[in-house]
Design a protein around this motif. Structure first.
Motif, mmCIF file in Angstrom:
data_model
loop_
_atom_site.group_PDB
_atom_site.id
_atom_site.type_symbol
_atom_site.label_atom_id
_atom_site.label_comp_id
_atom_site.label_asym_id
_atom_site.label_seq_id
_atom_site.Cartn_x
_atom_site.Cartn_y
_atom_site.Cartn_z
ATOM 1 N N SER A 175 30.823 60.465 -63.673
ATOM 2 C CA SER A 175 30.485 59.785 -62.423
ATOM 3 C C SER A 175 31.742 59.431 -61.641
ATOM 4 C CB SER A 175 29.676 58.514 -62.714
ATOM 5 O OG SER A 175 28.434 58.833 -63.310
ATOM 6 N N ARG A 176 32.753 58.927 -62.326
ATOM 7 C CA ARG A 176 34.004 58.579 -61.659
ATOM 8 C C ARG A 176 34.687 59.817 -61.101
ATOM 9 N NH1 ARG A 176 37.339 55.189 -65.869
ATOM 10 N NH2 ARG A 176 38.849 55.162 -64.153
ATOM 11 N N GLN A 177 34.635 60.910 -61.856
ATOM 12 C CA GLN A 177 35.239 62.158 -61.394
ATOM 13 C C GLN A 177 34.599 62.641 -60.101
ATOM 14 O OE1 GLN A 177 35.578 65.128 -64.494
ATOM 15 N NE2 GLN A 177 35.639 66.814 -63.033
ATOM 16 N N LEU A 178 33.311 62.358 -59.949
ATOM 17 C CA LEU A 178 32.575 62.788 -58.762
ATOM 18 C C LEU A 178 32.603 61.743 -57.641
ATOM 19 C CD1 LEU A 178 29.472 64.394 -60.517
ATOM 20 C CD2 LEU A 178 31.353 65.603 -59.397
ATOM 21 N N GLY A 179 33.277 60.613 -57.874
ATOM 22 C CA GLY A 179 33.366 59.583 -56.849
ATOM 23 C C GLY A 179 32.106 58.763 -56.683
ATOM 24 N N ILE A 180 31.276 58.706 -57.715
ATOM 25 C CA ILE A 180 30.027 57.939 -57.645
ATOM 26 C C ILE A 180 30.332 56.448 -57.757
ATOM 27 C CG2 ILE A 180 27.911 57.439 -58.948
ATOM 28 C CD1 ILE A 180 27.751 60.454 -59.509
ATOM 29 N N GLU A 181 29.678 55.663 -56.924
ATOM 30 C CA GLU A 181 29.965 54.235 -56.832
ATOM 31 C C GLU A 181 29.539 53.497 -58.098
ATOM 32 O OE1 GLU A 181 28.939 50.339 -54.033
ATOM 33 O OE2 GLU A 181 28.045 52.285 -53.572
ATOM 34 N N SER A 182 30.444 52.639 -58.577
ATOM 35 C CA SER A 182 30.172 51.794 -59.726
ATOM 36 C C SER A 182 30.519 50.363 -59.365
ATOM 37 C CB SER A 182 31.007 52.247 -60.926
ATOM 38 O OG SER A 182 30.906 51.329 -61.983
ATOM 39 N N VAL A 183 29.632 49.433 -59.708
ATOM 40 C CA VAL A 183 29.902 48.016 -59.482
ATOM 41 C C VAL A 183 30.062 47.350 -60.846
ATOM 42 C CG1 VAL A 183 29.095 45.856 -58.466
ATOM 43 C CG2 VAL A 183 28.558 48.040 -57.354
ATOM 44 N N ARG A 184 31.247 46.794 -61.079
ATOM 45 C CA ARG A 184 31.551 46.136 -62.343
ATOM 46 C C ARG A 184 31.466 44.630 -62.144
ATOM 47 N NH1 ARG A 184 36.690 48.283 -65.673
ATOM 48 N NH2 ARG A 184 35.519 50.210 -65.278
ATOM 49 N N PHE A 185 30.861 43.925 -63.095
ATOM 50 C CA PHE A 185 30.578 42.504 -62.934
ATOM 51 C C PHE A 185 31.476 41.588 -63.749
ATOM 52 C CE2 PHE A 185 26.975 44.675 -61.291
ATOM 53 C CZ PHE A 185 26.439 43.856 -60.316
ATOM 54 N N ASP A 186 32.275 42.125 -64.626
ATOM 55 C CA ASP A 186 33.217 41.314 -65.400
ATOM 56 C C ASP A 186 34.237 42.248 -66.025
ATOM 57 O OD1 ASP A 186 32.243 42.175 -68.107
ATOM 58 O OD2 ASP A 186 30.422 41.151 -67.463
ATOM 59 N N GLN A 187 35.122 41.694 -66.823
ATOM 60 C CA GLN A 187 36.160 42.500 -67.483
ATOM 61 C C GLN A 187 36.170 42.248 -68.991
ATOM 62 O OE1 GLN A 187 40.219 41.194 -66.706
ATOM 63 N NE2 GLN A 187 39.484 39.531 -65.418
ATOM 64 N N LEU A 188 34.978 42.069 -69.553
ATOM 65 C CA LEU A 188 34.849 41.761 -70.975
ATOM 66 C C LEU A 188 35.380 42.910 -71.836
ATOM 67 C CD1 LEU A 188 33.592 39.477 -72.775
ATOM 68 C CD2 LEU A 188 31.574 40.946 -72.965
ATOM 69 N N VAL A 189 36.144 42.552 -72.875
ATOM 70 C CA VAL A 189 36.612 43.512 -73.869
ATOM 71 C C VAL A 189 36.312 42.960 -75.257
ATOM 72 C CG1 VAL A 189 38.427 44.527 -72.438
ATOM 73 C CG2 VAL A 189 38.952 42.562 -73.905
ATOM 74 N N ALA A 190 36.262 43.849 -76.224
ATOM 75 C CA ALA A 190 36.049 43.482 -77.623
ATOM 76 C C ALA A 190 37.263 43.913 -78.429
ATOM 77 C CB ALA A 190 34.798 44.166 -78.159
ATOM 78 N N ILE A 191 37.796 42.992 -79.222
ATOM 79 C CA ILE A 191 38.904 43.313 -80.128
ATOM 80 C C ILE A 191 38.432 42.977 -81.528
ATOM 81 C CG2 ILE A 191 41.336 42.962 -80.680
ATOM 82 C CD1 ILE A 191 40.176 41.484 -77.480
ATOM 83 N N GLY A 192 38.378 43.973 -82.388
ATOM 84 C CA GLY A 192 37.746 43.724 -83.674
ATOM 85 C C GLY A 192 38.379 44.453 -84.836
ATOM 86 N N ALA A 193 37.823 44.172 -86.004
ATOM 87 C CA ALA A 193 38.294 44.791 -87.240
ATOM 88 C C ALA A 193 37.130 44.899 -88.214
ATOM 89 C CB ALA A 193 39.410 43.951 -87.865
ATOM 90 N N PHE A 194 37.246 45.857 -89.132
ATOM 91 C CA PHE A 194 36.318 45.959 -90.249
ATOM 92 C C PHE A 194 37.006 45.349 -91.465
ATOM 93 C CE2 PHE A 194 35.208 49.646 -87.546
ATOM 94 C CZ PHE A 194 33.931 49.250 -87.205
ATOM 95 N N LEU A 195 36.423 44.303 -92.015
ATOM 96 C CA LEU A 195 37.022 43.579 -93.126
ATOM 97 C C LEU A 195 36.297 43.897 -94.429
ATOM 98 C CD1 LEU A 195 37.612 40.062 -91.513
ATOM 99 C CD2 LEU A 195 39.097 42.079 -91.477
#
Length: 378
Positions: free
Chosen positions: A171-191
């Motif tokens: 979609s980004r390659q084709l220039g399709i509009e995207s609306v993002r509502f936050d900048q949430l990320v996940a940082i994790g590990a397998f314990l």
């Protein structure tokens, strides 16, 4: 000269959304289907909590829970959270009220779906990157691909399906509009536990000043432990460094107890977890599924369930379009938008339950949802 192949539906992305789209088309139409997946199918896949409704969805394409083999779904007894206070309460996810839940083995789940696509007549190309994509005058598509170990090849297709996940690469390659509502990320590990205790078979969340923690049991005495915060906060706190991530974990009340006597042999992983909505109505013979259509906060537990259900809806829209209904894809887009806006209202209500840190940047942002401008996340 590149070899040229032809298909009716070209699906770019081999996760659950892409595979489910293919399975639905193969079962309910005579259309030819091809999946192209960039990875070698050996990437680390983060497990996910799913409800029993997932198995009802998969019945639609004649795939059943027992087909995945033992230990593919680890049953949990409850969802618990220290949210809104330091006391632990049982909670429901945003969209499910069923008591049972399962932690899914994503690698086994994803691979089985792709195996079913191939066994039912679909074509799957792993380790293959999309080099270029253009729409022809007849509104069909021409795509060029590079396989990691083989020569380039081209594909002519009537329809393109973007199943590339939150990054919405096509979609980004084709220039399709995207609306993002936050900048949430996940940082994790397998314990891995270092003692012989029984790991609690529940899902647990704990809110903190900088975000929230999620823990879930996995097979073989393992657990997934993930911290969710905003990308700018993760960068400022340098949470990609194990020492800083562990320091943040030690500041929790309950999660640190759950993760005592554990160790990890792998590096921390980081994944995008932002909410976004894509509008692909400007392109003919194009559709997006799963996170490439709409991506939801992990609080919702909608990830895989939405990927599968949106894939089935998209496949039906493509078939209706193929049979002459020019508005079918537009109706699908409208349905996705309605689902997303309902989710936004529930998401706001759920985050409003946590009021302990009124000056925290993370929680201030969750109490008033405003779409981010494109330059804020470019």
């Amino acid at each position: 000269m590149n070899r040229t192949m032809q298909t009716d539906v070209l699906i770019i992305g081999g996760g659950p959304g892409g595979a489910a789209t293919a399975l639905s088309l193969l079962r309910y139409s005579g259309l030819k289907v091809m999946i192209v997946e960039q990875s070698a199918l050996d990437n680390t896949r983060v497990g996910e909590n799913v409800s029993p409704a997932l198995f009802d969805l998969l019945d639609y394409v004649d795939i059943h829970k027992e087909d995945f083999g033992p230990d593919s779904f680890l049953e949990g007894y409850s969802n618990k959270a220290a949210w809104g206070s330091s006391y632990i309460n049982t909670r429901d996810s945003l969209f499910t009220s069923q008591g049972a839940n399962y932690q899914i083995d994503r690698e086994r789940f994803d691979l089985h779906l792709l195996e079913q696509v191939m066994s039912r007549g679909g074509i799957v190309f792993p380790r293959t990157r999309c080099q270029s994509l253009r729409q022809l005058p007849n509104e069909h598509w021409e795509a060029s691909f590079q396989h990691r170990d083989q020569q380039q090849f081209d594909v002519l297709a009537r329809y393109i399906v973007d199943a590339t996940g939150r990054q919405s690469t096509i979609s980004r390659q084709l220039g399709i509009e995207s609306v993002r509502f936050d900048q949430l990320v996940a940082i994790g590990a397998f314990l891995q536990t270092t003692d012989n205790r029984n790991i609690s078979q529940d899902l647990f969340m704990e809110a903190t000043e900088e975000g929230w923690w999620y823990t879930a049991a996995l097979p073989k005495q393992q657990m997934a432990v993930t911290f969710f915060t905003d990308a700018d906060r993760a960068s400022e706190l340098q949470l990609h460094k194990p020492a800083n991530w562990c320091k943040m974990l030690e500041q929790t009340v309950h999660t640190r107890q759950r993760t005592s006597e554990t160790l990890s042999h792998e590096a921390l992983w980081t994944r995008n977890a932002f909410s976004q909505l894509n509008d692909f109505s400007c392109r003919k013979n194009f559709i997006a599924v799963g996170d490439a259509a709409a991506a939801f906060d992990p609080l919702s537990s909608m990830g895989i369930g939405f990927a599968i259900s949106s894939a089935f809806q998209a496949a039906r829209a493509l078939l209706e379009n193929y049979n002459g209904d020019a508005k079918a894809i537009d109706r699908y887009q409208q349905d996705i938008s309605r689902i997303f806006h309902s989710y936004q209202e529930l998401k706001l209500q759920f985050y409003h339950k946590e009021q302990r840190w009124p000056e925290s940047a993370f929680w201030k942002r969750r109490h008033t949802f405003v779409p981010l401008r494109r330059e804020q996340y470019a």
